[in-house]
Design a protein around this motif. Structure first.
Motif, short mmCIF file in Angstrom:
data_model
loop_
_atom_site.label_atom_id
_atom_site.label_comp_id
_atom_site.label_asym_id
_atom_site.label_seq_id
_atom_site.Cartn_x
_atom_site.Cartn_y
_atom_site.Cartn_z
N MET A 112 0.74 -1.36 0.05
CA MET A 112 0.01 0.03 0.09
C MET A 112 0.96 1.18 -0.02
O MET A 112 1.91 1.16 0.79
N ALA A 126 -6.21 -0.26 -2.14
CA ALA A 126 -6.42 -1.37 -1.10
C ALA A 126 -7.59 -2.26 -1.70
O ALA A 126 -8.16 -1.64 -2.49
N SER A 150 -7.12 -5.20 11.10
CA SER A 150 -5.93 -5.52 10.22
C SER A 150 -5.72 -4.58 9.01
O SER A 150 -4.65 -4.21 8.75
N ALA A 151 -6.83 -4.37 8.17
CA ALA A 151 -6.59 -3.69 7.17
C ALA A 151 -6.64 -2.08 7.44
O ALA A 151 -5.56 -1.41 6.88
N LYS A 194 -4.75 -1.31 10.38
CA LYS A 194 -3.56 -1.06 10.63
C LYS A 194 -2.58 -1.06 9.49
O LYS A 194 -1.52 0.08 9.65
N LYS A 195 -2.60 -1.61 8.43
CA LYS A 195 -1.91 -1.21 7.28
C LYS A 195 -2.29 -0.04 6.58
O LYS A 195 -1.24 0.64 6.14
N GLU A 200 -0.19 2.38 8.86
CA GLU A 200 1.25 2.33 8.50
C GLU A 200 1.77 3.49 7.32
O GLU A 200 2.55 4.01 7.37
#
Length: 296
Positions: free
Chosen positions: A1, A15, A39-40, A42-43, A46
């Motif tokens: 990403m 995404a 989880s998505a 968190k990415k 980042e």
């Protein structure tokens, strides 16, 4: 990403569900949708951290979990992060049982719940111009996929369309669209042609679209809806139950099917039946405890 500039302060993160990002001068930003889960999210976070951005605001185009499932992450990790959406999408987000209840028709069967806790929405957006952090953004109605999905247009005329329109790749892979209202969806697609914007970001696509490209995609989406109308009407030369119609449509179009997809597809068939019945094109009869539909 990665964070990709569309124009000016308008960016997006490519995404599974595309995330819009509008950046203010102080490096606070608006997220347009948040992905499917922690989880998505968190990415996504980042990517924001790499670029020195602080998510201060969230705008959800609609309530579906793949567009709002990351809200909890950002609200928990960034205290004071404010969530905006439309009035009816707020209702579904703050009462998560409503979507599976709608699909099932009663208290939902185990397996249809896709999230465990309600979402908090801080503000309802009005149609037209809204101010967030002293910047002006335009909010437009894009109902059809859900009851009150919205589009969000930044000052640079970048329009985030959510799931009001589907990419060619999505149509080719999952051609039966999940639509709450066929009539509203058709009206929304026609309205997209008239949006005063230069660039368009849709929920599930690898590409940013310009005006000419969005117009051709509108036609593809309208043709896809008409294709299913034509298929259903041809099948209804003989009386069919809703489940019969779904079975035949799945076989004709080689549609993928698991437990959740079955209910989403059955709901989509219901939307087409409602549209055709309301247009006085089909009728029904009840025989031996079964509800049949047929073309007039």
């Amino acid at each position: 990403m990665e964070l990709t500039k569309v124009k000016g302060n308008s960016y997006y993160i490519n995404a599974p569900t595309n995330i819009g990002v509008y950046v203010f001068k102080n490096k606070n930003c608006i997220l347009i949708d948040t992905g499917i889960n922690n989880s998505a999210a968190k990415k996504i976070d980042e990517v924001l951290i790499e670029n020195g951005l602080h998510p201060k605001y969230i705008v959800n185009t609609h309530n579906h979990i793949d567009h709002s499932g990351g809200n909890h992450y950002f609200q928990n990790n960034y205290p004071g992060c404010l969530v905006y959406t439309s009035a009816k999408e707020k209702l579904f987000m703050e009462n998560i049982e409503l979507q599976p209840q709608m699909l099932w028709g009663s208290i939902p069967i185990k397996g249809l719940y896709r999230v465990n806790s309600n979402f908090t929405v801080d503000f309802i957006l009005d149609y037209g111009i809204n101010k967030i952090n002293d910047e002006k953004f335009e909010v437009i109605s894009l109902g059809g996929h859900t009851e009150e999905q919205i589009g969000f247009i930044t000052p640079e005329k970048v329009c985030f369309l959510g799931d009001s329109i589907f990419s060619k790749e999505i149509i080719d892979k999952y051609s039966l669209p999940y639509l709450y209202s066929i009539e509203k969806s058709i009206d929304t697609l026609n309205a997209i042609n008239e949006i005063d914007a230069d660039f368009f970001v849709i929920g599930h696509s690898d590409n940013i679209l310009e005006k000419s490209e969005i117009n051709s995609l509108v036609l593809k989406n309208l043709d896809n809806i008409q294709n299913y109308i034509d298929q259903i009407l041809e099948l209804l030369d003989q009386p069919q139950t809703k489940e019969d119609l779904l079975q035949n449509i799945v076989i004709l179009n080689d549609l993928p099917m698991n437990f959740t997809q079955y209910h989403l597809n059955l709901s989509a068939i219901s939307a087409f039946i409602s549209y055709l019945y309301d247009k006085d094109i089909i009728d029904y009869s009840i025989e031996d405890g079964k509800l049949y539909f047929f073309k007039k």
